[in-house]
Design a protein around this motif. Structure first.
Motif, PDB file in Angstrom:
ATOM      1  N   ALA A  27       8.549  -2.785 -52.473  1.00  0.00           N
ATOM      2  CA  ALA A  27       8.447  -2.404 -53.887  1.00  0.00           C
ATOM      3  C   ALA A  27       9.765  -1.868 -54.416  1.00  0.00           C
ATOM      4  CB  ALA A  27       7.347  -1.364 -54.069  1.00  0.00           C
ATOM      5  N   SER A  28      10.576  -1.305 -53.550  1.00  0.00           N
ATOM      6  CA  SER A  28      11.868  -0.796 -54.015  1.00  0.00           C
ATOM      7  C   SER A  28      12.893  -1.913 -54.147  1.00  0.00           C
ATOM      8  CB  SER A  28      12.389   0.283 -53.069  1.00  0.00           C
ATOM      9  OG  SER A  28      12.734  -0.261 -51.823  1.00  0.00           O
ATOM     10  N   ASP A  29      12.614  -3.085 -53.568  1.00  0.00           N
ATOM     11  CA  ASP A  29      13.569  -4.199 -53.597  1.00  0.00           C
ATOM     12  C   ASP A  29      13.127  -5.390 -54.435  1.00  0.00           C
ATOM     13  OD1 ASP A  29      15.357  -2.902 -51.920  1.00  0.00           O
ATOM     14  OD2 ASP A  29      14.478  -3.747 -50.112  1.00  0.00           O
ATOM     15  N   LEU A  30      11.847  -5.464 -54.791  1.00  0.00           N
ATOM     16  CA  LEU A  30      11.330  -6.639 -55.484  1.00  0.00           C
ATOM     17  C   LEU A  30      10.659  -6.268 -56.801  1.00  0.00           C
ATOM     18  CD1 LEU A  30       9.539  -8.367 -52.466  1.00  0.00           C
ATOM     19  CD2 LEU A  30      11.762  -8.964 -53.436  1.00  0.00           C
ATOM     20  N   PRO A  31      10.702  -7.156 -57.785  1.00  0.00           N
ATOM     21  CA  PRO A  31       9.917  -6.949 -59.007  1.00  0.00           C
ATOM     22  C   PRO A  31       8.423  -7.007 -58.688  1.00  0.00           C
ATOM     23  CG  PRO A  31      11.529  -8.711 -59.307  1.00  0.00           C
ATOM     24  CD  PRO A  31      11.519  -8.369 -57.851  1.00  0.00           C
ATOM     25  N   ALA A  32       7.629  -6.386 -59.535  1.00  0.00           N
ATOM     26  CA  ALA A  32       6.185  -6.316 -59.299  1.00  0.00           C
ATOM     27  C   ALA A  32       5.545  -7.695 -59.178  1.00  0.00           C
ATOM     28  CB  ALA A  32       5.516  -5.524 -60.418  1.00  0.00           C
TER      29      ALA A  32
ATOM     30  N   ASP B 225       2.698 -11.476 -55.579  1.00  0.00           N
ATOM     31  CA  ASP B 225       2.562 -12.801 -54.985  1.00  0.00           C
ATOM     32  C   ASP B 225       2.754 -12.755 -53.469  1.00  0.00           C
ATOM     33  OD1 ASP B 225       2.207 -15.642 -55.207  1.00  0.00           O
ATOM     34  OD2 ASP B 225       4.359 -15.843 -54.867  1.00  0.00           O
ATOM     35  N   LEU B 226       3.744 -12.015 -53.028  1.00  0.00           N
ATOM     36  CA  LEU B 226       4.070 -11.940 -51.607  1.00  0.00           C
ATOM     37  C   LEU B 226       2.981 -11.251 -50.792  1.00  0.00           C
ATOM     38  CD1 LEU B 226       6.338 -12.521 -49.530  1.00  0.00           C
ATOM     39  CD2 LEU B 226       7.192 -10.230 -50.001  1.00  0.00           C
ATOM     40  N   THR B 227       2.411 -10.180 -51.340  1.00  0.00           N
ATOM     41  CA  THR B 227       1.420  -9.406 -50.597  1.00  0.00           C
ATOM     42  C   THR B 227      -0.023  -9.806 -50.895  1.00  0.00           C
ATOM     43  OG1 THR B 227       1.404  -7.659 -52.279  1.00  0.00           O
ATOM     44  CG2 THR B 227       2.930  -7.399 -50.417  1.00  0.00           C
ATOM     45  N   GLY B 228      -0.217 -10.654 -51.890  1.00  0.00           N
ATOM     46  CA  GLY B 228      -1.572 -11.094 -52.223  1.00  0.00           C
ATOM     47  C   GLY B 228      -2.383 -10.049 -52.957  1.00  0.00           C
TER      48      GLY B 228
ATOM     49  N   SER C  74      -3.034  -7.626 -56.661  1.00  0.00           N
ATOM     50  CA  SER C  74      -3.013  -7.835 -58.105  1.00  0.00           C
ATOM     51  C   SER C  74      -1.687  -7.346 -58.683  1.00  0.00           C
ATOM     52  CB  SER C  74      -4.167  -7.074 -58.763  1.00  0.00           C
ATOM     53  OG  SER C  74      -3.968  -5.678 -58.626  1.00  0.00           O
ATOM     54  N   ILE C  75      -1.370  -7.835 -59.862  1.00  0.00           N
ATOM     55  CA  ILE C  75      -0.138  -7.413 -60.525  1.00  0.00           C
ATOM     56  C   ILE C  75      -0.203  -5.927 -60.867  1.00  0.00           C
ATOM     57  CG2 ILE C  75      -0.860  -8.109 -62.835  1.00  0.00           C
ATOM     58  CD1 ILE C  75       2.698  -8.398 -61.439  1.00  0.00           C
ATOM     59  N   SER C  76      -1.393  -5.424 -61.214  1.00  0.00           N
ATOM     60  CA  SER C  76      -1.502  -3.998 -61.545  1.00  0.00           C
ATOM     61  C   SER C  76      -1.263  -3.137 -60.306  1.00  0.00           C
ATOM     62  CB  SER C  76      -2.851  -3.675 -62.182  1.00  0.00           C
ATOM     63  OG  SER C  76      -3.909  -3.994 -61.307  1.00  0.00           O
TER      64      SER C  76
ATOM     65  N   ARG D 154       1.899  -0.494 -59.762  1.00  0.00           N
ATOM     66  CA  ARG D 154       1.766   0.894 -59.306  1.00  0.00           C
ATOM     67  C   ARG D 154       2.705   1.174 -58.136  1.00  0.00           C
ATOM     68  NH1 ARG D 154      -3.779  -0.033 -60.289  1.00  0.00           N
ATOM     69  NH2 ARG D 154      -4.105  -0.428 -58.075  1.00  0.00           N
ATOM     70  N   TRP D 155       2.817   0.228 -57.204  1.00  0.00           N
ATOM     71  CA  TRP D 155       3.704   0.409 -56.059  1.00  0.00           C
ATOM     72  C   TRP D 155       5.159   0.480 -56.495  1.00  0.00           C
ATOM     73  CZ3 TRP D 155       3.096   1.998 -51.273  1.00  0.00           C
ATOM     74  CH2 TRP D 155       1.823   1.973 -50.723  1.00  0.00           C
ATOM     75  N   THR D 156       5.572  -0.381 -57.432  1.00  0.00           N
ATOM     76  CA  THR D 156       6.963  -0.331 -57.886  1.00  0.00           C
ATOM     77  C   THR D 156       7.232   0.948 -58.666  1.00  0.00           C
ATOM     78  OG1 THR D 156       6.419  -1.709 -59.810  1.00  0.00           O
ATOM     79  CG2 THR D 156       7.344  -2.818 -57.893  1.00  0.00           C
ATOM     80  N   ALA D 157       6.246   1.441 -59.409  1.00  0.00           N
ATOM     81  CA  ALA D 157       6.407   2.720 -60.102  1.00  0.00           C
ATOM     82  C   ALA D 157       6.524   3.856 -59.088  1.00  0.00           C
ATOM     83  CB  ALA D 157       5.239   2.963 -61.042  1.00  0.00           C
ATOM     84  N   TYR D 158       5.747   3.772 -58.039  1.00  0.00           N
ATOM     85  CA  TYR D 158       5.801   4.774 -56.987  1.00  0.00           C
ATOM     86  C   TYR D 158       7.171   4.759 -56.300  1.00  0.00           C
ATOM     87  CZ  TYR D 158       4.443   7.415 -52.830  1.00  0.00           C
ATOM     88  OH  TYR D 158       4.382   8.334 -51.825  1.00  0.00           O
ATOM     89  N   ALA D 159       7.746   3.584 -56.163  1.00  0.00           N
ATOM     90  CA  ALA D 159       9.072   3.451 -55.548  1.00  0.00           C
ATOM     91  C   ALA D 159      10.184   3.820 -56.527  1.00  0.00           C
ATOM     92  CB  ALA D 159       9.282   2.024 -55.047  1.00  0.00           C
ATOM     93  N   LYS D 160       9.823   4.047 -57.786  1.00  0.00           N
ATOM     94  CA  LYS D 160      10.772   4.464 -58.830  1.00  0.00           C
ATOM     95  C   LYS D 160      11.873   3.444 -59.070  1.00  0.00           C
ATOM     96  CE  LYS D 160       9.195   8.788 -59.290  1.00  0.00           C
ATOM     97  NZ  LYS D 160       7.807   8.769 -59.410  1.00  0.00           N
TER      98      LYS D 160
END
Length: 59
Positions: free
Chosen positions: A19-24, A29-32, A34-36, A40-46
């Motif tokens: 999440a810190s290296d990839l767009p949501a 898509d990579l982890t299977g 949902s986009i939401s 949340r994971w990318t927001a958590y990774a700031k």
């Protein structure tokens, strides 16, 4: 005896690193997931991708 959640901690650490290296959208898509959930994971990774998107539009 091992903890039943041992794999969960590893999976969460890996997902946070991604999440810190990839767009949501790519993370979802990579982890299977949902986009939401990926958002949340990318927001958590700031990490935000506005600068990346702006650079892509200029080229």
């Amino acid at each position: 005896m091992t903890a039943p959640f041992e794999g969960l901690a590893s999976r969460n650490s890996a997902r946070l690193a991604l999440a810190s290296d990839l767009p949501a959208s790519v993370l979802a898509d990579l982890t299977g997931t949902s986009i939401s959930n990926a958002t949340r994971w990318t927001a958590y990774a700031k990490r935000d991708w506005f600068d990346y998107i702006a650079c892509r539009k200029q080229t």
